[in-house]
Each structure stands twice: as C-alpha cells, then as structure tokens.
Design an enzyme around this catalytic site. Sequence first.
Site, PDB file in Angstrom:
ATOM      1  N   ARG A   2       0.863  -1.091  -0.010  1.00  0.00           N
ATOM      2  CA  ARG A   2      -0.037   0.054   0.035  1.00  0.00           C
ATOM      3  C   ARG A   2       0.857   1.241  -0.008  1.00  0.00           C
ATOM      4  O   ARG A   2       1.531   1.558   1.034  1.00  0.00           O
ATOM      5  CB  ARG A   2      -0.953  -0.178   1.160  1.00  0.00           C
ATOM      6  CG  ARG A   2      -1.748   1.288   1.297  1.00  0.00           C
ATOM      7  CD  ARG A   2      -3.198   1.354   2.142  1.00  0.00           C
ATOM      8  NE  ARG A   2      -2.778   1.422   3.371  1.00  0.00           N
ATOM      9  CZ  ARG A   2      -3.354   1.429   4.418  1.00  0.00           C
ATOM     10  NH1 ARG A   2      -4.887   1.647   4.277  1.00  0.00           N
ATOM     11  NH2 ARG A   2      -2.998   1.486   5.826  1.00  0.00           N
TER      12      ARG A   2
ATOM     13  N   ASP B 147      -4.064   3.729  14.535  1.00  0.00           N
ATOM     14  CA  ASP B 147      -3.087   4.332  13.352  1.00  0.00           C
ATOM     15  C   ASP B 147      -3.519   5.585  13.026  1.00  0.00           C
ATOM     16  O   ASP B 147      -4.655   6.234  13.525  1.00  0.00           O
ATOM     17  CB  ASP B 147      -2.853   3.430  12.193  1.00  0.00           C
ATOM     18  CG  ASP B 147      -4.189   3.314  11.293  1.00  0.00           C
ATOM     19  OD1 ASP B 147      -5.275   3.858  11.649  1.00  0.00           O
ATOM     20  OD2 ASP B 147      -4.086   2.272  10.574  1.00  0.00           O
TER      21      ASP B 147
END
Length: 536
Positions: free
Chosen positions: A178, A452
């Site tokens: 990613r 996150d």
Amino acid sequence: MATAISKLDPATVSLAFSNRVVPTNSAPPHFDPARDLPEGFLEFLTPLHTALTLRQRALLARRDYALREAHAGKLPDYLPPSVATTNSWRIELPAWCADQRNQMTGPADDADLVVKMLNSGAPGVMLDLEDSTANAWENNSRGIKNILEALAGRLTYFDRKHGKTVGIHPSDTVIFMRPRGLHIHQAGVLRGELIPASLFDVAMVAHQVDFGALKHPLCIYIPKSESADEALWWRDLFQTIARLKGLPTNAIKCMALVESHPLAYQMEEFAWDLRDHIVGLNLGRWDYMASLIHFNLENPEWVLPDRNTIPHDVAFFQNLRNLLSEICHKHGMLAIGGMTALYPSREDAEMNARALRALAEDKKNEANSLMDGAWTGHPDQNEIAVSQFPIPNQVQERPANANKHPDLRPIPAGVGRHTLAGTRAAIRTVIRYRSGVVNGKGASLLDGYMEDLATDRIYRLMIVQRVRHSNSIEFLDDAGLPIRHTPELIHALFDEELDRLLRESVDGGNERSAAMLREARRISEEMIRKSEFNPA
C-alpha cells in the site's frame, strides 16, 4: 494522458500542503538524487512525473471542491447510469488471489512484523507505507527496502528470544503493497518540485523489483481515493510503468480501499476504470468513518457517539458493506472487509478472550454480508478470521432483490453514548498516537486497540464535532450531568490529559519522553484548531 508540462503553477498546489502543522515528507538536507537514488531511477521517474503530477493537483482541487459543496448542503450522491453500471462486464479473477479470506496488514518499515505476518498462514499480507507507517523519509525508505526484500523472499529478522535469524517460509501468500495516498506529496527528490507520494512509492518498487522472479504480479493496494476519476490516474500510472518496463499493459494488479464517503457512491465506476488491473474492493471503515464525519461536519444529527460504543454493524457501515459486496460480485471481484481494532493479548487472558470474541463476531457479520475476506493485524487473529469465511470466496453469491442505491447516510440515532469520558479518551489517544509518530511509529497499541492515522483522524474530527454542535447535542460529565463542549473545555482537557499521561508514563522522569508528549499534545491540538483533517 496529460501532455508534458515542465513547470508547475504554484496556484494549483493544494493549500492543504502549505503551512501545515505536520510538515511534508522531504528527503534529508544533504540528499543527492543522482547519488542516493537507485541507478536509473530519475530517468524512470521523469516521464511519470511529467504525465501525472499536474493531474494529481487537479484531482486534489476537485476533492476540496466536493468537500466545500458538502458543507454548503450538496452532499455526495450516486452518479447517473453509465456503461460502468449498466453493462454486464466482469473481470477474470486470477487463481493466485482467489482465496483472500484474511489479509494480514502492518507497517512495511518493521521487518520483524513483516516476516511474522508472512509466516502467519494468512492468504494475503498487505505491507503498508501509509497509515501505519510514520510519513518520514527514513521510515518510508526502510519500508520500500523491506517490500523489495519480501517480494524476493529474502527478508529476515533476528529473533532475540531464541537467538536465531528467521526468514520467510515458502507459501502461496499474496503480498500487496500500500503506497501513500494521492493526497500526500513527496519533497526533496526533484529539486524545487513536489511529486505525488503515491507515484514515488510505486515507482521505487516497480523500478527495482524483478518482475520475472515474482510468484504473482506486483499488487498495489490503492488508498484514500475520493472519485472514480482518480482510478484513471492509477490506471495510467500502472500502464505507463508497464510500458517503461516492457511488460504487458495489465501487468500490475491492484485492490482498492473504499475509505471516503464520495467514493462509496462511485465504487462501480471506479472499478470499471481499473477493470484491466483490479481484483477487488475493501471497505476501509475507520478512514470511511472519518470521511463520513468530515462530509457531514455541519449537520448536528451526525455528531457520533464515543467511538468504542459504535457497533461494527451500525447502519452506515452495514448498508455500505452490503452494497460493496453486491457490486464486487456482480463484476467477479473480491469484497474484503475491514480491520478489527481490538487487539489480542498474550499477557492478559481476559483481554485476549474479549478481543478474539469481538473478532469472530465482526468477521462472521462480514461473511454473512457475502464478503470474501477481512483484515487483521495480529498473527493470533488469522485462524479465527479465516474460519468465519468457510469457502475460499463467495464471488458467485449475490442476494436476491439487492438494493442498488441504499441509503449511505442513515442518521446514527440511538447508537452508543455521548460522554465527557469519551472526549477525554479521544484526546488521550490523539496525544499518545502523535507521540508515537514523533518517535517514528505509525501505529500504536493503546488501551487494547491498535490505533493508526485513521483512528487518530476520527478522534480529531469527533472533538471538532462536539465543539461545533455543543448546543445541539447533550453530553454528560462523569457525574451524569450535562456539559457543553467549548474550545476552552477542550483546551483544559488537553492540559489535564497531558498531565495524566506524564504522571502515568513509565518514562515520566525522562525529560526527552516528557518533551515528546508535550510536542505531541501541541501538534494534535493545533491540528484540531486549524481544522487540519486530511490524513497526514
């Protein structure tokens, strides 16, 4: 494809990247691209930059416009019928990715974790340069190196507990990378220019990887898209790279996250534009929740309750979950579910049981919604996640009488609790999360939850919601009495939670650790004050 233009018009650079609280990722001051980048990379990068950087600027400007329109009352909606939605097109799902019942995800810059994820038995592993990796040059460089080593099967780490080096076990695990999102810039690579971080990350891997030695095609997990038109940018990136490498046009494959409210209305069109590359869509629900708050920020009915009192099957998730599965299966693609934030613990049996029970319930719900797999972040979660999806995929399954245009903004009435304790938890989390980022960590385990950038963003937006609509929504303090969320209250809560964190810190007497927490508090509060909510 855009025509070549050598100089960028400063007016086209999004204001979101000027005077930011969090500075743009830049190469070190003494960085020399000709000396410090891989041989031949600048020649590889230049045509990509020429063709795609200005298009990135235009897409960012359209994002800003769509958000302003939403705040003025014109919210995202479904597009008119098109070839993407009326034709009976299908992709051919490759055999190597037909089973993705669990995709283990984690920061690419942590070699220990990367190897452990790849040895977990998970059908897929997503190596992340984005939300769970701190957006700094050193972390990004280390992450790219680890991705290349993992793709080549060479990555190792030293297991101190057992005194031995551990490598990647042979398996059929599909590795995805990613890159950073289209909204992020990379500075310091081309003198005086900002380039799309997405372009830099994908190009760095594609330039150096040995395509002929890969067990499966290079697979990119596209993050943070906000419109179907952005799919064309990624398509042209993949196809230009393929041409430069002398590969077939469709050599690079991808999955894409649905992480923004506007994209939820354009999923089918997005997939159509990437039909030569895409194998599935993923509901990235924490970023999606942040986007949902952001686009509904002016509406007091959308003031969400304390985050951890929102059920995983809340209507605004469930309606989108069902629609995503229907669109994916209509066109032969995989539908992948999101991350369960509550983390297992090998030290706390009660916490571990609660986390694994929540995981099973969450993934069973996704399987019942006809999804084909899910995300997890810990090797102990793999077996339970996979077992909720009893067959490799459900691509052939579609519900009878599926709603083509469900309500994707059902008001979250009667869900969860609105409390001062929830606001305190939000403030405490953003301070601790940002302290981790200041120390080079993009993901942190806080109070049993793996947090996150997505969850940090949710909390910052929730705090602003609570202040903006303090006269419309009743919040209760610790004694059960109503309390207004004013800017002054939020500032005082930042003071109190910082003091509490300093007292509780195991390094409380360490001046450097204390300074980091104070700096994290300053950054977090200023980001909220300046309404800086784009992922950064």
